[in-house]
Enzyme design. Structure first.
Site, short mmCIF file in Angstrom:
data_model
loop_
_atom_site.label_atom_id
_atom_site.label_comp_id
_atom_site.label_asym_id
_atom_site.label_seq_id
_atom_site.Cartn_x
_atom_site.Cartn_y
_atom_site.Cartn_z
CG ASP A 1 -1.65 1.27 1.43
OD1 ASP A 1 -2.38 1.63 0.48
OD2 ASP A 1 -1.51 1.92 2.48
CG LEU A 2 1.99 5.36 -2.38
CD1 LEU A 2 3.46 4.98 -2.30
CD2 LEU A 2 1.65 5.93 -3.76
NE ARG B 1 -5.71 7.94 4.98
CZ ARG B 1 -5.55 7.17 3.89
NH1 ARG B 1 -5.86 7.63 2.70
NH2 ARG B 1 -5.08 5.96 4.02
CG ASN C 1 -7.92 3.13 -1.88
OD1 ASN C 1 -8.26 2.14 -2.52
ND2 ASN C 1 -8.38 3.41 -0.67
#
Lengths: 215, 215
Positions: free
Chosen positions: B3-4, B33, B111
């Site tokens: 995941d980034l 967020r 995402n």
């Protein structure tokens, strides 16, 4: 068509039961609710449905761990069962009574199981004012899944624009509006308007403003 | 498979850009967020996909309203663009370099849109260490939708159990584990274990513990 938990019933009232086990019941209940919703969203997206009652217990387990509260099995079960006795908002019953007197059919469309919703409505003294309780349990997906809102149109055998859906949750208002229902957003906390998705038709701060809107 | 945002890159570093406009940048970034993720979940459940870049802007609009911050169009655009310069966690690059030196292919499953992810990875100096960037944009649904994790097995033409997915988000770890991937949960904040869904294979507190686990 009313959302139940958070709209007719006040989730913050769970703090009384939580307060038997922690000095910061507001924080415990906030985590519990946040996680319960998070699991409902995740269960729907992952296509791994579990009932609201089960997610409520899983979320409680998480919240207790997060806040460092240890409960034995009996106390855990009793606290989870507090969802069957969530107190109504002060104006909820009078509003339902007025709509009932005006012969406007009132229903509930809830993320809860039918059993828990019925128990909570009876405890709150509003059970006899609700014609029908529609539960996400029948489609095994949580709001804002369009299949949930379709339960309402299917039950009343009508089009979405003939129904008014009342909710305090912004994402629920958006989801219902996306599904074509007319939506009244009871924005109790004065939150900003949602900026993604369809917008509600009406916004007000307590349910007391609702009867005047329903012609 | 990493995941980034939140795993290799530190979302809290957005506070520097936010701090030009508010005295409480931590609160603004937290709302931003939270809303960005909430809109991603809602978009997937409502079946009304919009790109990560668009949801980032919508969520920023909401967060600014919530915290009472007014920005002109240029300042708004510049702040939204800060997602292209999110800073890496201190250990991220060294970990990727070690895996790269050991000829273990590293990929990103995000995402984010591919454009924003590429910009952010290049700015963080890790772009050349990542073989491929897989984006939810290709399936128009967000994590933890199983179609997203299937991008990884499809790209590597392998079975899920041959891939290790590394994420800091508990719901992402659960979703990947549900999809059959081997999962390493980088639990940076010491959160309780998730109590719903499949559990990760490994849990650690910084990425520095990862190379020793990958035989």
């Amino acid at each position: 068509m009313f959302d139940l938990f958070g709209t007719l019933l006040d989730i913050a009232s769970l703090r009384a039961a939580a307060g038997r086990h922690t000095t910061d019941p507001a924080a415990l209940v906030a985590t519990w609710r946040e996680k319960q919703l998070g699991y409902a969203f995740a269960a729907t997206i992952m296509q791994r449905y579990a009932s609201f009652d089960e997610l409520t217990e899983r979320a409680l387990e998480y919240a207790l761990a997060r806040h460092g509260v240890a409960l034995d099995a009996a106390a855990f079960a009793a606290l989870a069962q507090a969802w069957c006795r969530v107190e109504p908002y002060p104006e909820a019953r009078a509003v339902l009574e007025e709509l009932h007197a005006r012969r406007i059919p009132c229903a509930v469309l809830t993320n809860g199981t039918r059993a828990t919703a019925h128990a909570a409505m009876d405890a709150a003294g509003i059970g006899t004012l609700i014609d029908v309780t529609l539960s996400v349990d029948d489609v095994r997906a949580y709001k804002p899944d369009p299949r949930v809102y379709a339960l309402a149109t299917a039950h009343y055998e009508t089009t979405a624009d003939q129904l008014v859906f009342v909710t305090s949750n912004g994402w629920d208002a958006t989801g219902a509006a996306e599904a074509g229902l007319r939506v009244a957003w009871c924005n109790r906390l004065g939150a900003p308007a949602e900026t993604f998705g369809a917008t509600p038709d009406w916004t007000f701060s307590t349910l007391a403003e609702l009867p005047a809107l329903v012609a």
